[in-house]
Design an enzyme around this catalytic site. Structure first.
Site, short mmCIF file in Angstrom:
data_model
loop_
_atom_site.label_atom_id
_atom_site.label_comp_id
_atom_site.label_asym_id
_atom_site.label_seq_id
_atom_site.Cartn_x
_atom_site.Cartn_y
_atom_site.Cartn_z
N GLY A 185 0.86 -1.30 0.14
CA GLY A 185 0.09 -0.02 0.08
C GLY A 185 0.94 1.10 -0.06
O GLY A 185 2.08 1.09 0.07
N TYR A 196 -16.86 2.21 6.18
CA TYR A 196 -15.60 2.09 6.47
C TYR A 196 -15.05 2.53 7.86
O TYR A 196 -14.43 2.03 8.36
CB TYR A 196 -14.76 2.97 5.24
CG TYR A 196 -13.37 3.12 5.46
CD1 TYR A 196 -12.41 2.27 5.53
CD2 TYR A 196 -12.91 4.69 5.77
CE1 TYR A 196 -10.87 2.58 5.68
CE2 TYR A 196 -11.64 4.97 5.99
CZ TYR A 196 -10.71 3.91 6.06
OH TYR A 196 -9.41 4.12 6.10
N TRP A 234 -6.72 11.87 5.45
CA TRP A 234 -6.48 12.56 3.96
C TRP A 234 -4.78 12.31 3.69
O TRP A 234 -4.16 12.89 3.37
CB TRP A 234 -6.50 13.95 4.24
CG TRP A 234 -7.85 14.41 4.14
CD1 TRP A 234 -8.96 13.79 4.95
CD2 TRP A 234 -8.55 15.56 3.92
NE1 TRP A 234 -10.19 14.39 4.99
CE2 TRP A 234 -9.64 15.47 4.44
CE3 TRP A 234 -8.00 16.64 3.05
CZ2 TRP A 234 -10.72 16.72 3.92
CZ3 TRP A 234 -8.80 17.84 2.82
CH2 TRP A 234 -10.28 17.59 3.27
N ALA A 265 -5.20 -2.39 5.23
CA ALA A 265 -6.35 -2.31 5.53
C ALA A 265 -7.63 -2.49 4.23
O ALA A 265 -7.02 -2.12 3.18
CB ALA A 265 -6.72 -0.89 6.14
N1 LIG Z 1 -5.73 6.71 2.58
C1 LIG Z 1 -6.02 7.78 3.59
O1 LIG Z 1 -6.54 8.65 3.10
C2 LIG Z 1 -6.11 7.03 4.96
C3 LIG Z 1 -6.71 8.19 5.71
C4 LIG Z 1 -6.68 7.75 7.21
C5 LIG Z 1 -6.18 6.44 7.57
N2 LIG Z 1 -5.84 5.68 6.74
C6 LIG Z 1 -5.39 4.52 7.01
O2 LIG Z 1 -3.80 4.37 7.04
C7 LIG Z 1 -3.62 3.11 6.55
C8 LIG Z 1 -2.65 2.72 5.52
O3 LIG Z 1 -3.79 3.15 4.26
P1 LIG Z 1 -3.21 3.37 2.87
O4 LIG Z 1 -3.60 4.83 2.53
O5 LIG Z 1 -1.66 3.07 2.60
O6 LIG Z 1 -4.18 2.42 1.89
P2 LIG Z 1 -3.85 1.62 0.60
O7 LIG Z 1 -2.78 2.33 -0.24
O8 LIG Z 1 -5.11 1.38 0.10
O9 LIG Z 1 -3.16 0.44 1.12
C9 LIG Z 1 -3.85 -0.77 1.83
C10 LIG Z 1 -3.08 -1.98 1.83
O10 LIG Z 1 -3.72 -2.88 2.44
C11 LIG Z 1 -3.76 -4.34 1.80
N3 LIG Z 1 -4.87 -5.09 1.89
C12 LIG Z 1 -6.09 -4.72 1.73
N4 LIG Z 1 -6.83 -5.74 1.79
C13 LIG Z 1 -6.09 -6.77 2.39
C14 LIG Z 1 -6.23 -7.93 2.82
N5 LIG Z 1 -7.46 -8.73 2.52
N6 LIG Z 1 -5.18 -8.94 3.28
C15 LIG Z 1 -3.78 -8.18 3.47
N7 LIG Z 1 -3.50 -7.00 2.70
C16 LIG Z 1 -4.48 -6.34 2.32
C17 LIG Z 1 -3.62 -3.64 0.36
O11 LIG Z 1 -3.03 -4.84 -0.24
P3 LIG Z 1 -3.26 -4.83 -1.96
O12 LIG Z 1 -2.32 -4.13 -2.63
O13 LIG Z 1 -3.26 -6.44 -2.30
O14 LIG Z 1 -4.56 -4.38 -2.15
C18 LIG Z 1 -2.53 -2.36 0.49
O15 LIG Z 1 -1.30 -2.88 0.66
C19 LIG Z 1 -4.88 2.15 6.86
O16 LIG Z 1 -5.10 1.61 8.06
C20 LIG Z 1 -5.92 3.16 6.48
O17 LIG Z 1 -7.34 2.87 6.97
C21 LIG Z 1 -5.59 6.18 5.45
#
Ligand SMILES: NC(=O)c1ccc[n+]([C@@H]2O[C@H](COP(=O)([O-])OP(=O)(O)OC[C@H]3O[C@@H](n4cnc5c(N)ncnc54)[C@H](OP(=O)(O)O)[C@@H]3O)[C@@H](O)[C@H]2O)c1
Length: 290
Positions: A10, A127, A152, A63
């Site tokens: 991710g 979510y 964000w 996630a």
């Molecule tokens: N993005 C935002 O704006 C935001 C805001 C607040 C908090 N967060 C939190 O920050 C954290 C990191 O988010 P991010 O932005 O890096 O999200 P991201 O780019 O969507 O990455 C999510 C990761 O989770 C993996 N994943 C999804 N389903 C899975 C499963 N069943 N088993 C194993 N891995 C799985 C994905 O793998 P694949 O590559 O295989 O899909 C990817 O590596 C999360 O906890 C998110 O809730 C994010």
């Protein structure tokens, strides 16, 4: 220190890798393309991996993050963000590992911002609810944990608002962007730097911490700054969220107060504009080296 990273593919996982490699012996896991394969929706896989490796620290950047799609795929969202996280937390307790986990401003309804860690969550969508129940599973598991709630999140790599804006600008001359949702854009490197610092200082107490860059913006302000810093000319029009076709309700104001983390770590967040400028500079440098 042996560190296991979940969600290495991710945007946050990718950013964390070099920081965690400096902090200890790192093993990465992801559904594909990492040292270890792991599907968090598949019961038993996470606990088997954690018991096999017996890490000192587990960093969970995995996630279900598709906010719109979660409304139709709530079972999948809860299987990953609640049940998968509960399994990781239980296994962390069993092997004595510290769990570092990330949660979201979407645990709040946006009616009483800015939010501190003691404010009561009230998610507006699937979510947010699934992430909140993941937090609760960790808190009750008895494992050592730091839960960093952030907002964000973006980088110049990955699926995020920064890249969506630049992609759309390459296809169109004009864009409409929402101007009545407020929050704080947070660069993945801000989060990774805090993780590195927390691991180095060791004294941070278990619990929830709000972690984001400083200041706040609307999506429109954020987009304008992205285009300015990237030198992209485009006609931008601010619109209300009512004018945006979305199936999911989002908090109108999800600003987070980071004072607890500032006091605990002696950390000073930089402004979101400074982080964005650093991100754009890093993007240019990376493109120049390619
Ligand atoms: N993005 C935002 O704006 C935001 C805001 C607040 C908090 N967060 C939190 O920050 C954290 C990191 O988010 P991010 O932005 O890096 O999200 P991201 O780019 O969507 O990455 C999510 C990761 O989770 C993996 N994943 C999804 N389903 C899975 C499963 N069943 N088993 C194993 N891995 C799985 C994905 O793998 P694949 O590559 O295989 O899909 C990817 O590596 C999360 O906890 C998110 O809730 C994010």
């Amino acid at each position: 220190m042996k560190i296991l990273l979940l969600g290495a593919s991710g945007q946050l996982g990718q950013t964390l890798i070099p920081y965690l490699e400096q902090a200890g012996d790192l093993v990465t896991s992801a559904r594909q393309g990492a040292d270890e394969g792991l599907d968090l929706a598949h019961r038993g896989q996470a606990s088997a991996l954690i018991k096999k490796l017996a890490p000192d620290v587990i960093v969970n950047a995995a996630a279900y993050t598709q906010v719109e799609q979660a409304e139709q795929e709530s079972e999948q969202a809860f299987a990953i963000n609640r049940d998968g996280v509960a399994e990781v937390a239980d296994a962390a307790r069993a092997v004595g590992a510290r769990l570092i986990h990330f949660s979201t401003d979407f645990v709040f309804d946006g009616r009483a911002a800015p939010y501190s860690e003691t404010d009561t969550p009230a998610p507006l969508n699937v979510y947010g609810q699934s992430k909140l129940e993941g937090e609760q599973a960790i808190s009750t598991s008895g494992c050592h944990h730091w839960i960093f709630r952030t907002s964000w999140v973006y980088n110049f790599k990955g699926n995020n608002f920064f890249n969506t804006m630049l992609r759309l600008a390459a296809e169109r001359d004009a864009l409409q962007v929402i101007n009545d949702q407020r929050g704080t854009p947070t660069w993945t490197h801000t989060i990774a730097r805090v993780v590195r610092r927390s691991l180095a200082e060791k004294g941070l107490a278990d619990g929830i911490y709000h972690l984001c860059d400083d200041g706040s913006s609307s999506w429109y302000d954020f987009a304008r700054e992205i285009f300015r810093l990237n030198g992209v000319p485009i006609k931008l029009t601010p619109i209300g969220q009512d004018a945006w076709p979305s199936k999911v309700e989002r908090p109108a104001d999800s600003r987070l107060i980071t004072e607890k983390l500032q006091a605990a770590l002696g950390w000073q967040p930089q402004s979101w504009q400074e982080s964005l400028a650093e991100c754009v500079a890093m993007k240019r440098e990376t493109a120049g080296n390619a």
